[in-house]
Design an enzyme around this catalytic site. Structure first.
Site, mmCIF file in Angstrom:
data_model
loop_
_atom_site.group_PDB
_atom_site.id
_atom_site.type_symbol
_atom_site.label_atom_id
_atom_site.label_comp_id
_atom_site.label_asym_id
_atom_site.label_seq_id
_atom_site.Cartn_x
_atom_site.Cartn_y
_atom_site.Cartn_z
ATOM 1 N N GLU A 295 -6.775 4.649 7.878
ATOM 2 C CA GLU A 295 -6.601 6.078 7.584
ATOM 3 C C GLU A 295 -7.854 6.659 6.941
ATOM 4 O O GLU A 295 -8.146 7.846 7.102
ATOM 5 C CB GLU A 295 -5.352 6.274 6.697
ATOM 6 C CG GLU A 295 -4.082 6.070 7.521
ATOM 7 C CD GLU A 295 -2.897 5.496 6.764
ATOM 8 O OE1 GLU A 295 -2.873 5.560 5.528
ATOM 9 O OE2 GLU A 295 -1.993 4.958 7.433
ATOM 10 N N ASN B 267 0.867 -1.183 0.000
ATOM 11 C CA ASN B 267 0.000 0.000 0.000
ATOM 12 C C ASN B 267 0.900 1.229 0.000
ATOM 13 O O ASN B 267 1.497 1.562 1.012
ATOM 14 C CB ASN B 267 -0.897 -0.028 1.246
ATOM 15 C CG ASN B 267 -1.738 1.231 1.373
ATOM 16 O OD1 ASN B 267 -1.791 2.063 0.453
ATOM 17 N ND2 ASN B 267 -2.388 1.392 2.519
ATOM 18 N N GLY C 48 2.727 2.078 10.952
ATOM 19 C CA GLY C 48 3.720 3.155 10.901
ATOM 20 C C GLY C 48 4.404 3.418 12.224
ATOM 21 O O GLY C 48 5.109 4.430 12.360
ATOM 22 N N SER D 229 3.724 -2.305 10.352
ATOM 23 C CA SER D 229 5.173 -2.375 10.593
ATOM 24 C C SER D 229 5.791 -3.706 10.149
ATOM 25 O O SER D 229 6.694 -4.227 10.805
ATOM 26 C CB SER D 229 5.484 -2.076 12.067
ATOM 27 O OG SER D 229 5.071 -0.761 12.403
ATOM 28 N N LYS E 122 0.097 4.260 -0.195
ATOM 29 C CA LYS E 122 -0.556 5.453 0.389
ATOM 30 C C LYS E 122 -0.329 6.633 -0.566
ATOM 31 O O LYS E 122 -0.331 6.425 -1.773
ATOM 32 C CB LYS E 122 -0.043 5.686 1.813
ATOM 33 C CG LYS E 122 -0.158 4.391 2.657
ATOM 34 C CD LYS E 122 0.009 4.583 4.119
ATOM 35 C CE LYS E 122 -0.157 3.235 4.835
ATOM 36 N NZ LYS E 122 -0.073 3.341 6.280
ATOM 37 N N GLU F 42 -5.210 -5.037 10.394
ATOM 38 C CA GLU F 42 -4.188 -4.018 10.625
ATOM 39 C C GLU F 42 -4.488 -3.297 11.940
ATOM 40 O O GLU F 42 -5.314 -2.368 11.971
ATOM 41 C CB GLU F 42 -4.203 -2.990 9.490
ATOM 42 C CG GLU F 42 -3.832 -3.543 8.147
ATOM 43 C CD GLU F 42 -3.208 -2.475 7.252
ATOM 44 O OE1 GLU F 42 -2.089 -2.700 6.798
ATOM 45 O OE2 GLU F 42 -3.829 -1.422 7.045
ATOM 46 N N HIS G 14 -9.389 1.106 4.919
ATOM 47 C CA HIS G 14 -8.115 1.309 5.620
ATOM 48 C C HIS G 14 -8.347 2.235 6.815
ATOM 49 O O HIS G 14 -9.185 3.143 6.744
ATOM 50 C CB HIS G 14 -7.080 1.912 4.664
ATOM 51 C CG HIS G 14 -5.700 1.885 5.237
ATOM 52 N ND1 HIS G 14 -5.265 2.816 6.148
ATOM 53 C CD2 HIS G 14 -4.685 1.010 5.072
ATOM 54 C CE1 HIS G 14 -4.027 2.516 6.509
ATOM 55 N NE2 HIS G 14 -3.644 1.424 5.873
HETATM 56 P P1 13P Z 1 3.233 0.276 7.748
HETATM 57 O O1 13P Z 1 3.724 -0.993 7.082
HETATM 58 O O2 13P Z 1 3.980 1.502 7.301
HETATM 59 O O3 13P Z 1 3.135 0.126 9.227
HETATM 60 O O4 13P Z 1 1.729 0.511 7.211
HETATM 61 C C1 13P Z 1 0.819 -0.516 7.243
HETATM 62 C C2 13P Z 1 -0.361 -0.115 6.459
HETATM 63 O O5 13P Z 1 -1.107 0.778 6.838
HETATM 64 C C3 13P Z 1 -0.620 -0.832 5.190
HETATM 65 O O6 13P Z 1 -1.893 -0.576 4.721
#
Ligand code: 13P
Length: 262
Positions: A106, A12, A180, A220, A14, A174, A104
């Site tokens: 976010e 992803n 992150g 992560s 983003k 997740e 997601h």
């Molecule tokens: P990270 O791998 O940066 O923690 O992000 C995970 C994520 O949100 C994938 O959709």
């Protein structure tokens, strides 16, 4: 019941990499996997670029017959009409997207998407032949208040209202606190929730669909920890954020079987 589910390693991106960068990135990723003689039966590899990159990625993947799948990071619940700024599943299907990320964290937190919105998007994806990569996960406060699987289980149930399980689905667990943060869940934690999510799939659909559906872990994930997650019986891959933007790291994650000799 032992069912073979091909592991799925999904990046992803983003809001990173523009369309020109996406071309260079996908080309180099394909080279890196080819150099390493990656066996796509060991892991399907997919990227989820921003909307504006998708046409470029489609052109490259199709021209060079690259074995890399791709999809979008979101889709409108509507098919067409006066929805300024939204992107229809029909448009994604026209670009040969196979997958679309839905729900997601976010989008849930920064864009206020509700369980009902997410359910409508899953239905929209299916109307256009797209496979939803449906994200669920709890915050640190949820974890404290309700334990590990209550919130993801409730989110999954709500997202699957009226959904036809035969149309294809990937579920991504997740935990919001792991995204992150550099602090991944433990493989045990991921397995516990993945097993509970698979239980929901059995309840809502049936055992055959539940056994065929891939449940990913995200938060992560790196080359150094991917193998520990994939060793768990109910974890079938990863949704990778930050580490998916580094070609060597992402290709190493995709080759988890080889580089750990698992
Ligand atoms: P990270 O791998 O940066 O923690 O992000 C995970 C994520 O949100 C994938 O959709």
């Amino acid at each position: 019941m032992a069912v073979k589910r091909t592991p799925f390693i999904a990046g992803n991106w983003k809001m990173n990499l523009d369309h020109l960068q996406s071309i260079a990135f996908v080309q180099k990723l394909a080279w890196s996997l080819a150099d390493a003689k990656h066996d796509f039966a060991d892991a399907e590899v997919a990227v989820f670029p921003p909307f504006t990159d998708l046409r470029s990625v489609q052109t490259l993947v199709s021209a060079d017959s690259l074995p890399i799948a791709y999809g979008a990071q979101d889709v409108s619940a509507h098919d067409s009409g006066a929805y300024t700024g939204e992107i229809s599943g029909a448009f994604l299907a026209a670009l040969d997207c196979r997958y679309v990320i839905i729900g997601h964290s976010e989008r849930r937190t920064l864009h206020g998407e509700s369980d009902a919105d997410i359910n409508a998007k899953v239905l929209a994806a299916h109307r256009h032949g797209l496979i939803p990569v449906l994200c669920v996960g709890e915050t640190a406060e949820d974890l404290e208040a309700h334990g590990p699987s209550a919130v993801p289980v409730a989110q999954l149930r709500a997202a699957l209202e009226g959904v036809d399980g035969s149309k294809g689905l990937v579920v991504a667990y997740e935990p919001v606190w792991a995204i992150g943060s550099g602090q991944a869940a433990t493989p045990d934690q991921a397995e516990q929730v993945a097993a509970a999510l698979r239980g929901v799939l059995t309840e809502v659909f049936d055992d055959e669909i539940a056994q065929a559906t891939r449940v990913l872990y995200g938060g992560s994930v790196k080359a150094a920890n991917i193998a520990s997650f994939l060793r768990e019986p109910n974890v079938d891959g990863a949704l990778v954020g930050g580490a998916s933007l580094d070609i060597a790291e992402f290709s190493s994650i995709a080759r988890f079987k080889k580089h750990v000799g698992a």
